[in-house]
Motif scaffolding. Sequence first.
Motif, mmCIF file in Angstrom:
data_model
loop_
_atom_site.group_PDB
_atom_site.id
_atom_site.type_symbol
_atom_site.label_atom_id
_atom_site.label_comp_id
_atom_site.label_asym_id
_atom_site.label_seq_id
_atom_site.Cartn_x
_atom_site.Cartn_y
_atom_site.Cartn_z
ATOM 1 N N THR A 70 0.838 -1.201 0.000
ATOM 2 C CA THR A 70 0.000 0.000 0.000
ATOM 3 C C THR A 70 0.869 1.245 0.000
ATOM 4 O OG1 THR A 70 -1.748 -1.232 1.061
ATOM 5 C CG2 THR A 70 -1.885 1.169 1.223
ATOM 6 N N ARG A 71 1.898 1.229 0.834
ATOM 7 C CA ARG A 71 2.791 2.386 0.850
ATOM 8 C C ARG A 71 3.482 2.546 -0.504
ATOM 9 N NH1 ARG A 71 8.135 4.245 4.300
ATOM 10 N NH2 ARG A 71 8.484 6.035 2.935
ATOM 11 N N LEU A 72 4.093 1.457 -0.988
ATOM 12 C CA LEU A 72 4.877 1.562 -2.223
ATOM 13 C C LEU A 72 4.017 1.910 -3.433
ATOM 14 C CD1 LEU A 72 7.425 -1.333 -1.836
ATOM 15 C CD2 LEU A 72 7.962 1.076 -2.206
ATOM 16 N N SER A 73 2.856 1.285 -3.520
ATOM 17 C CA SER A 73 2.023 1.513 -4.714
ATOM 18 C C SER A 73 1.480 2.934 -4.740
ATOM 19 C CB SER A 73 0.900 0.479 -4.791
ATOM 20 O OG SER A 73 0.139 0.466 -3.599
ATOM 21 N N PHE A 74 1.115 3.465 -3.584
ATOM 22 C CA PHE A 74 0.638 4.860 -3.571
ATOM 23 C C PHE A 74 1.791 5.835 -3.812
ATOM 24 C CE2 PHE A 74 -3.462 3.616 -1.676
ATOM 25 C CZ PHE A 74 -4.295 4.509 -2.339
ATOM 26 N N GLU A 75 2.914 5.586 -3.151
ATOM 27 C CA GLU A 75 4.023 6.541 -3.250
ATOM 28 C C GLU A 75 4.610 6.549 -4.669
ATOM 29 O OE1 GLU A 75 6.511 6.532 0.188
ATOM 30 O OE2 GLU A 75 8.063 7.739 -0.766
ATOM 31 N N LYS B 17 4.886 8.735 -10.338
ATOM 32 C CA LYS B 17 4.663 8.556 -11.787
ATOM 33 C C LYS B 17 3.672 9.579 -12.344
ATOM 34 C CE LYS B 17 5.585 3.575 -12.041
ATOM 35 N NZ LYS B 17 6.855 3.611 -12.785
ATOM 36 N N LEU B 18 2.843 10.143 -11.466
ATOM 37 C CA LEU B 18 1.890 11.166 -11.919
ATOM 38 C C LEU B 18 2.473 12.577 -11.792
ATOM 39 C CD1 LEU B 18 -1.367 9.679 -10.327
ATOM 40 C CD2 LEU B 18 -0.870 9.839 -12.776
ATOM 41 N N GLY B 19 3.734 12.669 -11.384
ATOM 42 C CA GLY B 19 4.390 13.978 -11.274
ATOM 43 C C GLY B 19 4.239 14.620 -9.912
ATOM 44 N N GLY B 20 3.561 13.939 -8.997
ATOM 45 C CA GLY B 20 3.360 14.495 -7.655
ATOM 46 C C GLY B 20 4.308 13.880 -6.643
ATOM 47 N N HIS B 21 3.984 14.080 -5.373
ATOM 48 C CA HIS B 21 4.881 13.649 -4.303
ATOM 49 C C HIS B 21 4.072 12.967 -3.202
ATOM 50 C CE1 HIS B 21 8.282 13.705 -1.642
ATOM 51 N NE2 HIS B 21 7.671 14.475 -0.759
ATOM 52 N N GLY B 22 4.611 11.879 -2.675
ATOM 53 C CA GLY B 22 3.949 11.188 -1.572
ATOM 54 C C GLY B 22 4.739 11.358 -0.290
ATOM 55 N N VAL B 23 4.036 11.656 0.808
ATOM 56 C CA VAL B 23 4.697 11.827 2.107
ATOM 57 C C VAL B 23 4.191 10.731 3.046
ATOM 58 C CG1 VAL B 23 5.006 13.340 4.112
ATOM 59 C CG2 VAL B 23 4.836 14.324 1.820
ATOM 60 N N PHE B 24 5.122 10.002 3.644
ATOM 61 C CA PHE B 24 4.766 8.920 4.561
ATOM 62 C C PHE B 24 4.715 9.407 6.003
ATOM 63 C CE2 PHE B 24 6.273 5.675 7.575
ATOM 64 C CZ PHE B 24 5.336 4.681 7.376
ATOM 65 N N LEU B 25 3.615 9.137 6.675
ATOM 66 C CA LEU B 25 3.496 9.412 8.117
ATOM 67 C C LEU B 25 3.038 8.152 8.818
ATOM 68 C CD1 LEU B 25 1.324 12.695 8.168
ATOM 69 C CD2 LEU B 25 3.816 12.555 8.226
ATOM 70 N N ASP B 26 3.492 7.939 10.043
ATOM 71 C CA ASP B 26 2.883 6.864 10.818
ATOM 72 C C ASP B 26 2.496 7.388 12.192
ATOM 73 O OD1 ASP B 26 5.152 6.842 12.361
ATOM 74 O OD2 ASP B 26 5.825 4.869 11.738
ATOM 75 N N LYS B 27 1.688 6.597 12.865
ATOM 76 C CA LYS B 27 1.136 7.063 14.143
ATOM 77 C C LYS B 27 2.241 7.251 15.180
ATOM 78 C CE LYS B 27 -2.613 6.191 17.349
ATOM 79 N NZ LYS B 27 -3.805 5.420 17.629
ATOM 80 N N ARG B 28 3.216 6.333 15.172
ATOM 81 C CA ARG B 28 4.252 6.314 16.202
ATOM 82 C C ARG B 28 5.163 7.535 16.149
ATOM 83 N NH1 ARG B 28 9.341 4.435 16.657
ATOM 84 N NH2 ARG B 28 9.412 3.961 14.448
#
Length: 307
Positions: free
Chosen positions: A53-58, A63-74
Amino acid sequence: MVRHLLNLKEIKPEELKDIIGKAFEIKKNPGKYSETLSGRTLVMYFEKTSTRTRLSFETGMTKLGGHGVFLDKRTTQVGISDLKDEIRAIERYADVIMARVMKHSTLVEMAENVNVPVINGCCEKYHPVQGIGDAMTMIENGGDIKGKNVVWLGIGNNVSNSLINVCTKMGAKITRCIPEKHPISVDEELENKAKETGLYEETKDISCIKNADFVHTDTWVDMELINDPKFQKERERRLKVFMPYQLNKKILDKYGCKGKIMHCMPCHVGYEITRDAIDHPNSIIFDQAENRMWSQMALMLFLLGKM
Ligand code: CP
């Protein structure tokens, strides 16, 4: 009005078909979409672990020219503050939010407090983005799924709920071959509506795989419970109950099942699936993992009004 994707009940069959059609288009010609979401940010928030889920969204966002930021609860302040406030702050940086959470109610609260799309990246009741990717993979490996026989083997859970949604919306027959359901995943309203379509059945008789075009399975124990000492007794009990429903070559051969083998992953080898099923010539498990990315790219375009 902002569209969210909290579960697949909200999506019309035509919209689902359009999203999957766009996913195939992007997969065929990704270069055409390489700047479609230029300057846009996807914020991904996780309360549970993830690989796909993380890899496919990020990577999809990249690939769409945007940026993905990962956050977790901890490692964020979300766990020590009011969700309502944290999500309203997150919204100020995000064009779209994807969250994997313990409880569906968390997603509902998020969606109620922001004006950007919120996508369910898996909760205890649903895994809608898995469902869309799975529909794409079934179409890719067998054409239109209308009239096809889909069997879900193992436990009634969140992933199977979303598969019920996609199958009944797209005209495929789905049988859940399940001795039990994971109690917190049960959605009676979804099951009753699915039964009304005449396309959904439940059975404990594994011979139903005989005529399956696709056989899906998933873990018998949710990811957050696998290493939980409090769950070990229940885990042992489940192994006994579910072992007859293991997806393996022996059972496929016994019933002459020629269906494609699917698993949303992670696979627990020797439990719900065996090595000879994962590596079987009919296995499309890794296409399934890849198609999460293409289908979620299309979903983000849909929710952002960019289709
Ligand atoms: N199928 C799936 O959601 O994989 P992850 O748990 O690795 O994200």
